[in-house]
Design an enzyme around this catalytic site. Structure first.
Site: not given
Ligand code: G6P
Length: 611
Positions: A484, A491, A2, A100, A27, A488, A73, A606, A507
């Site tokens: 990664e 996501e 949020c 929160g 956020r 990507k 959120w 984010k 496996h």
């Molecule tokens: C969320 C974001 C990701 C990020 C992860 C960890 O899931 O969408 O992009 O990698 O949080 O966030 P941080 O700010 O701790 O790197």
């Protein structure tokens, strides 16, 4: 999660708040709302993005120089108009925004119900605003005192701002566990979850600490703790350019951030690395530098993409420094009674510096006597502040939810730290050390070259936009890159994707391979090359579609793969900085072709400031 924004001053509050909410949409973006004091407290809120809220209030009278706003959120209660913030107390006298989770909201709600309070929403926030109201009424005390009493009874995390109908000159804010920044202008104050909504008005800020309450009244800021003991605000000057948070001509923040990587990597090295002089200085690690260098064991805590950066870092540190490293999902580490001894070394890697699990994991490690090194992108963030020492990644604001430039900056800074440690430990040959420094300086140019593959990658993406599954395989340093790349894609395009160590394919995942299964191999020329070539043959033998990321000039794989993407050669440890670029672009183009919102993918945020 949020985003919260509030304003009190002489300007019109609504435009400042709405613009600020748009900056904070990364956020959370499932509903948004605003409350203004304008002949009583008015609340406007709407499910959906901030743009929906903007449309809702277009014809309303928004005249007011004080207001609070929120982009949500969802945690408690599904995203809808009613659960959106701000929430108003039963009497209509108070409105509150909250980021929160109030964990003991159910018992507080029960108590309030027995006192005759009623609730419209399913949120913990509506419970909190009524809890504050009940205390204020029962004790006949000031709002600030009622807030403190309520927060002393609350379990959980919060950043809140509260506004009262009977005091147009006052806003009260508080935090525990969720970020809150106060901007100090001339005769005006701004509150926000991070500095991005504030910087175009002022660069003087105060980062509120946990258990602090900030009261702005009659143009004066007072900060107290929850026991009402006054504290002196620590005013900092922040440097952030507004254009750095705008899209700068790109269609999406994600694309802009992918393209920014040559510069962000450069920024991360600036003042730290100078190959010609053989110099490597990490300014943020001084007092504990010897301790770090002499670590017997290192634990890295992170989540999401940062966890992938942690895996690459493990390879750096173990290879260069010969120190054993464990990479932990912060959310697992904190709940499994981990073994941490006095003086152990713990790294926390976090773009936002606010991820709740990472923050809690390092607080746990700190309580056991560990020395914490924070690697954050957001300056002044919670993790950077609770760490003993650390280094910023200096990638600039990352707005796209899918992390790109923060990842490569995290690799850059961890590479430099590992190399410096190895040099001090004497575990790296001088010639290797020097050639690593020289090659690190070349990386921005090589990333630039990898970005020139964009058109080819877009063409390849068109072949796979309707795929339902994807497999990403790599070995050694390219294994975390496979993870990664898969992350990507899932996501932002909602295609199921799995990353795997290439040899481990036999496996399990090999059973999935048929003519409909695209398999992305990160198969650059390195120590595992011959083995990965065999893995490609295994996939081709089962009719899988192979997209291979290879080193420039590789024609062996070219003959086998359906598509090859040639990236510049570099030293093996540095390859993740280059091989990840085509994977970012591939995910981006596939998502765009599927009509997905790449900057704000569904259900994600984010900054995950809830557990
Ligand atoms: C969320 C974001 C990701 C990020 C992860 C960890 O899931 O969408 O992009 O990698 O949080 O966030 P941080 O700010 O701790 O790197």
């Amino acid at each position: 999660m949020c985003g919260i924004v509030a304003y009190i001053g002489q300007q019109q509050a609504a435009p400042i708040i709405i613009k600020g909410l748009k900056r904070l949409e990364y956020r959370g973006y499932d509903s948004a709302g605003i409350s203004l004091l304008n002949g009583g407290l008015n609340v406007y809120k709407k499910m959906g993005k901030v743009a929906e809220l903007e449309a809702l209030v277009k014809d309303k009278s928004l005249e007011s120089t004080i207001g609070i706003g929120h982009t949500r959120w969802a945690t408690h209660g599904e995203p809808n108009d009613i659960n959106a913030h701000p929430h108003q107390s039963n009497s209509g006298e108070l409105t509150l925004i909250h980021n929160g989770i109030i964990e003991n909201y159910a018992s507080i709600k029960q108590d309030l119900l027995s006192k005759g309070f009623t609730f419209k929403s399913e949120t913990d926030t509506e419970v909190l605003v009524n809890f504050i109201e009940s205390i204020k009424t029962e004790r006949q005390c000031s709002l600030a005192r009622a807030v403190r009493i309520a927060l002393n009874a609350v379990v959980g995390a919060y950043a809140i701002v509260i506004m009262s109908a009977d005091n147009p000159n006052q806003l009260i804010a508080a935090r525990k566990g969720s970020p809150l920044v106060i901007g100090i202008g001339k005769g005006e104050f701004f509150f926000a979850s991070d500095a991005t909504p504030i910087i175009e008005y002022t660069n003087e800020v105060v980062y509120l600490n946990d258990f602090e309450v900030a009261i702005v009244e009659n143009n004066k800021l007072t900060i107290t703790d929850l026991k009402e003991v006054e504290k002196t605000p620590y005013i900092q000057t922040i440097e952030m350019e507004l254009e750095a948070i705008e899209k700068g001509g790109y269609d999406h923040f994600m694309l802009k951030e992918i393209y920014e990587q040559p510069r962000s990597i450069q920024d991360c090295m600036r003042g730290r690395l100078n190959a010609a002089e053989g110099r490597l200085v990490i300014g943020g690690i001084r007092e504990y530098a010897n301790k770090l260098v002499n670590s017997e064991r290192i634990v890295i805590n992170a989540c999401g993409t940062s966890w992938h950066a942690g895996l690459v870092s493990e390879y750096f540190i173990e290879e260069f420094c010969r120190i054993p490293v464990e990479v932990e999902y912060a959310s697992e580490f904190r709940y499994r009674n981990p073994i941490i001894n006095e003086g152990d070394t713990v790294f926390a890697i976090s773009q936002s510096g606010e991820t709740a699990d990472t923050l809690a994991a390092i607080e746990l490690a700190k309580s056991k006597g560990a020395i914490i090194f924070g690697l954050c992108n957001v300056v002044g963030s919670s993790i950077s502040r609770v760490s003993h020492e650390g280094a910023y990644t200096h990638a600039g604001p990352e707005i796209g939810v899918a992390s790109t430039k923060a990842f490569t900056a995290q690799l850059t800074v961890m590479f430099m730290i590992a190399l410096k440690m190895a040099y001090k430990r004497g575990t790296i040959a001088d010639s290797t050390y020097r050639s690593m420094l020289v090659e690190m300086e070349n990386i921005p140019l090589k990333v630039e070259k990898a970005l020139q593959l964009n058109e080819q990658i877009e063409e390849i993406a068109a072949n796979f936009k309707d795929a339902t599954n994807f497999l990403y395989l790599g070995r050694g340093y390219n294994f975390p890159v496979a993870l990664e790349g898969a992350l990507k894609l899932k996501e932002i395009s909602y295609i199921h994707a799995e990353g795997y160590p290439a040899a481990e394919m036999k496996h399990g995942p090999i059973a999935l391979i048929d003519e409909d299964m695209p398999v992305v191999f990160i198969a650059t020329k390195d120590s595992g090359y011959e083995k990965i070539v065999s893995n490609i043959q295994e996939v081709k033998a089962r009719k899988g579609k192979v997209i291979a990321i290879v080193t420039e000039g590789d024609d062996e794989i070219h003959k086998m793969a359906d598509h090859t993407i040639e990236v510049p050669h570099t030293l093996e440890p540095l390859m993740p900085l280059i091989s990840v670029i085509p994977l970012q672009l591939l995910a981006y183009h596939i998502a765009i072709m599927r009509g997905c919102n790449v900057d704000q993918p569904r259900n994600l945020a984010k900054s995950v400031t809830v557990e």
